[in-house]
Design an enzyme around this catalytic site. Structure first.
Site, PDB file in Angstrom:
ATOM      1  N   GLU A  50       0.809  -1.213   0.000  1.00 18.72           N
ATOM      2  CA  GLU A  50       0.000   0.000   0.000  1.00 18.72           C
ATOM      3  C   GLU A  50       0.848   1.271   0.000  1.00 18.72           C
ATOM      4  OE1 GLU A  50      -3.530   0.419   0.165  1.00 18.72           O
ATOM      5  OE2 GLU A  50      -3.582  -1.694  -0.420  1.00 18.72           O
ATOM      6  N   ASP A  93      -8.079   6.217  -8.374  1.00 13.86           N
ATOM      7  CA  ASP A  93      -8.800   4.948  -8.548  1.00 13.86           C
ATOM      8  C   ASP A  93     -10.313   5.113  -8.470  1.00 13.86           C
ATOM      9  OD1 ASP A  93      -9.073   5.508  -5.875  1.00 13.86           O
ATOM     10  OD2 ASP A  93      -8.393   3.563  -5.153  1.00 13.86           O
ATOM     11  N   THR A 111      -7.394   8.505  -0.542  1.00 13.46           N
ATOM     12  CA  THR A 111      -7.000   7.284   0.157  1.00 13.46           C
ATOM     13  C   THR A 111      -6.066   7.703   1.283  1.00 13.46           C
ATOM     14  OG1 THR A 111      -7.198   5.889  -1.803  1.00 13.46           O
ATOM     15  CG2 THR A 111      -5.744   5.105  -0.051  1.00 13.46           C
TER      16      THR A 111
END
Length: 283
Positions: A61, A79, A84
């Site tokens: 990640e 995305d 995020t």
């Protein structure tokens, strides 16, 4: 004589019941001599294994083994899920980032993220930055220094991802590696399907069509290969997740090595970067 015979029969019955109970306890692992030290029995929720899992996820990640440095991480990775952020990639579009902020606000009502809750609610289900932007990302980074914010992230990670994944994996008869494979899938895909994406539930269903889980009498390695095959197919459906190296050169490597207990030392690659975790210290 009759009373003596009755007492003898009762004694035999009692001994039979005790023997049956002992057999059941042993079969469950509760009284196995090495139950307290076996990673296979303790599973991914053993502290050392959980720490290892967090480092593995962080390598994929955040390209770092230092997962505790990621509380303040935040960016839009393009995305379609908005921002995020944090230790497992909480997203504004998915709504789990909002849950972190709500939990943090319960502990710290006057925190810097609290004013953004309305915008976060509106952003759920989209990639919108409206009402967020730089002011929000800076507030996230600053708030990550607060232990209450870190605790909120830890709690939501366990509630939404780690706990459900490990529970489901144990029910499917999977050992520590399988539990990690489920956890990593939960982190990336979530439980249910989304628009243009496949969730953990569907990946698991597809795997079960190809191989039986150990909980159903199947071979553990064969089932995990089927699960990883289904996950790779799911990842390739999403352009932002088309790089499947976290499967091909990490999880599949551990599985091919037969390391079902996920024992260190571990060596793997993600996105071409090499990582290594040394042997666990002897207890």
């Amino acid at each position: 004589m009759i009373h003596t015979l009755r007492r003898l029969l009762l004694l035999i019955l009692a001994l039979s019941v005790l023997a049956l109970c002992a057999a059941c306890t042993s079969a469950s692992g509760a009284s196995t001599p090495d139950a307290s030290t076996s990673g296979a029995l303790a599973g991914l929720d053993a502290p050392a294994k959980k720490e290892l899992a967090m480092r593995l996820v962080s390598s994929a990640e955040n390209s770092s083994l230092d997962w505790k440095a990621q509380y303040g991480y935040i960016e839009d990775i393009g995305d379609g899920r908005g921002y995020t952020a944090g230790i497992v990639g909480f997203c504004t579009g998915c709504g789990d980032l909002l849950m972190v902020v709500e939990r943090f606000t319960t502990a710290r009502p006057d925190n810097a993220l609290a004013p953004f809750r309305a915008a976060l609610r509106a952003a759920k289900g989209s990639a919108s930055h409206e009402g967020l932007g730089r002011a929000f990302t800076e507030a996230w980074k600053k708030s990550a220094e607060d232990p209450a914010m870190r605790k909120a992230q830890n709690t939501e990670r366990d509630r939404l991802y780690f706990g459900p994944a490990v529970t489901r994996a144990k029910a499917d008869g999977l050992g520590t590696l399988g539990q990690f494979i489920y956890y990593d899938a939960y982190v990336m895909h979530g439980y249910g399907d989304g628009k243009g994406s496949v969730g953990f539930r569907t990946i698991r269903e597809q795997a079960l069509r190809k191989a039986e889980s150990p909980g159903r009498g199947g071979d553990e390695s064969a089932y995990l290969h089927a699960f990883l095959d289904a996950r790779v197919a799911a990842m390739r459906r999403e352009p932002s997740h088309s790089d499947t190296s976290r499967i091909d050169t990490e999880q599949r490597v551990f599985l091919d090595e037969g390391n079902l207990n996920l024992d260190a030392p571990l060596a793997w690659k993600v996105y071409g970067d090499r990582y290594r975790i040394g042997a666990e210290p002897a207890e």
